[in-house]
Design a protein around this motif. Structure first.
Motif, PDB file in Angstrom:
ATOM      1  N   LYS A 129       0.896  -1.160  -0.023  1.00 17.57           N
ATOM      2  CA  LYS A 129       0.071   0.034  -0.029  1.00 17.57           C
ATOM      3  C   LYS A 129       0.855   1.324   0.234  1.00 17.57           C
ATOM      4  CE  LYS A 129      -3.720   2.378   2.767  1.00 17.57           C
ATOM      5  NZ  LYS A 129      -4.310   2.155   3.880  1.00 17.57           N
ATOM      6  N   GLY A 130       1.774   1.257   0.891  1.00 18.90           N
ATOM      7  CA  GLY A 130       2.785   2.490   0.809  1.00 18.90           C
ATOM      8  C   GLY A 130       3.420   2.536  -0.319  1.00 18.90           C
ATOM      9  N   ALA A 136       2.490   6.707  -7.219  1.00 16.93           N
ATOM     10  CA  ALA A 136       1.385   7.660  -7.447  1.00 16.93           C
ATOM     11  C   ALA A 136       1.942   9.147  -7.196  1.00 16.93           C
ATOM     12  CB  ALA A 136       0.169   7.532  -6.776  1.00 16.93           C
ATOM     13  N   THR A 137       2.819   9.113  -6.212  1.00 23.26           N
ATOM     14  CA  THR A 137       3.265  10.616  -5.916  1.00 23.26           C
ATOM     15  C   THR A 137       4.587  10.919  -6.788  1.00 23.26           C
ATOM     16  OG1 THR A 137       3.129  10.214  -3.502  1.00 23.26           O
ATOM     17  CG2 THR A 137       4.806  11.680  -4.044  1.00 23.26           C
ATOM     18  N   ILE A 138       5.396   9.979  -7.185  1.00 24.73           N
ATOM     19  CA  ILE A 138       6.576  10.122  -8.275  1.00 24.73           C
ATOM     20  C   ILE A 138       5.979  10.622  -9.480  1.00 24.73           C
ATOM     21  CG2 ILE A 138       8.263   8.598  -9.520  1.00 24.73           C
ATOM     22  CD1 ILE A 138       8.735   7.237  -6.913  1.00 24.73           C
ATOM     23  N   GLU A 152      -5.373  12.236   1.291  1.00 19.42           N
ATOM     24  CA  GLU A 152      -4.983  11.507   2.286  1.00 19.42           C
ATOM     25  C   GLU A 152      -3.499  10.912   2.034  1.00 19.42           C
ATOM     26  OE1 GLU A 152      -6.043  10.800   5.163  1.00 19.42           O
ATOM     27  OE2 GLU A 152      -8.184  11.778   4.801  1.00 19.42           O
ATOM     28  N   THR A 153      -2.713  11.960   1.525  1.00 19.43           N
ATOM     29  CA  THR A 153      -1.328  11.847   0.825  1.00 19.43           C
ATOM     30  C   THR A 153      -0.441  10.777   1.791  1.00 19.43           C
ATOM     31  OG1 THR A 153      -1.646  14.248   0.852  1.00 19.43           O
ATOM     32  CG2 THR A 153       0.488  13.248   0.370  1.00 19.43           C
ATOM     33  N   PHE A 154      -0.606  10.739   3.082  1.00 21.88           N
ATOM     34  CA  PHE A 154       0.582  10.022   3.870  1.00 21.88           C
ATOM     35  C   PHE A 154      -0.002   8.889   4.559  1.00 21.88           C
ATOM     36  CE2 PHE A 154       0.840  14.807   4.844  1.00 21.88           C
ATOM     37  CZ  PHE A 154       1.891  15.131   3.858  1.00 21.88           C
ATOM     38  N   ASP A 155      -1.239   8.340   3.879  1.00 17.60           N
ATOM     39  CA  ASP A 155      -1.858   7.156   4.395  1.00 17.60           C
ATOM     40  C   ASP A 155      -0.971   5.838   3.798  1.00 17.60           C
ATOM     41  OD1 ASP A 155      -3.940   5.449   5.275  1.00 17.60           O
ATOM     42  OD2 ASP A 155      -4.832   4.972   3.572  1.00 17.60           O
TER      43      ASP A 155
END
Length: 297
Positions: A129-130, A136-138, A152-155
């Motif tokens: 999940k992480g 997705a962030t990259i 929920e950026t840091f989930d």
């Protein structure tokens, strides 16, 4: 600049957002907190033009967002529920992004992939999940967006990775004068990153302020007197929250700190202290004054 004016969004008989108004300046990191079902995800989907507003408007530099491919190409949106092409690798997703976003930077993608220690040739469905959120962030940051929206950026991210992602967001905003909008259940995740914070509850914007103002205009005071007293003793002081146990009272006060302290000192208290006040407490007590009963996680 993003301007949201009386935004309303309904699903059948359910109103997800009602008359939401806010202005988000360029180069700003805007944080939004709220409970499950508060409307945070709906707000982001309306901002990105995924949803059409049922009332009000959303504009960027005066231009409507909905059904505007040119504006959407300047946005990167990471939803709470991530989606990747079936059986795709990060490399395949990057290829797709490069055809959608004109500013997609393959060199940045490769550098970030290396920094995150992810294998771009490995199938994304094998990622944790992480790791999927990292991927997705990259991809989002590699598009060089003017507007970055994180739900929920840091989930799912561990503490070290969470801080690294925060730094990346701040760096992108600083380097490109980009605008980042971040939603979370936890105010603690956002208070050290954001310039502005807003609290969404039951589809309405309850509180919105810049972080510095929130921290400097409200403070907690512990005070005691030898004689009996009640809240009426503090007439003229803007008390947001008041509790009294025995002779000791705790107050959340809104106003000028120095003026308030001088006024309280003139009352000759037996105890007078200023205590640290977290932003979570500020938001909670602000909501109490509006008649809400709600606990942030």
């Amino acid at each position: 600049m993003i301007k949201v004016d009386n935004l309303t969004k309904k699903f059948d008989n359910f109103t997800a957002l009602e008359n939401v108004c806010c202005t988000i300046n360029d180069g700003c990191i805007y944080g939004m907190v709220g409970s499950n079902g508060a409307g945070k995800s709906t707000f982001l989907r309306a901002l990105t033009g995924v949803y059409k507003a049922d009332g009000g408007s959303i504009t960027i530099d005066g231009i409507s967002v909905y059904d505007n491919p040119s504006l959407k190409s300047r946005m990167a949106y990471i939803p709470d529920e991530l989606y990747f092409l079936s059986g795709a690798t990060m490399k395949r997703m990057a290829n797709m992004y490069s055809h959608i976003f004109p500013n997609f930077d393959k060199k940045k993608f490769e550098a970030l992939t290396k920094d995150f220690n992810l294998d771009p040739k490995k199938h994304l469905n094998t990622f944790s999940k992480g790791m999927k959120r990292q991927a997705a962030t990259i991809l989002a940051l590699s598009t060089h967006p003017d507007y970055i929206l994180f739900d929920e950026t840091f989930d799912g991210l561990d503490v070290i990775m969470r801080n690294y992602v925060k730094n990346l967001i701040c760096q992108d905003v600083w380097d490109s004068n980009a605008t980042a909008i971040i939603t979370s259940h936890s105010l603690r995740e956002l208070e050290d990153t954001c310039d502005q914070l807003a609290l969404l509850h039951k589809g309405g914007l309850v509180v919105e302020s810049d972080v510095e103002n929130l921290k400097t205009t409200q403070f907690k005071i512990q005070i005691a007197f030898s004689e009996d007293y009640d809240k009426n003793k503090f007439s003229g002081i803007n008390i947001v929250h008041f509790t009294k146990h025995g002779s000791v009272s705790n107050m959340i006060v809104h106003g000028d700190r120095d003026e308030t302290l001088q006024k309280l000192k003139s009352m000759s208290p037996t105890l007078l202290e200023i205590l640290p006040l977290s932003l979570e407490e500020v938001f909670t007590y602000e909501m109490e004054t509006l008649g809400y009963s709600f606990n942030l996680e």
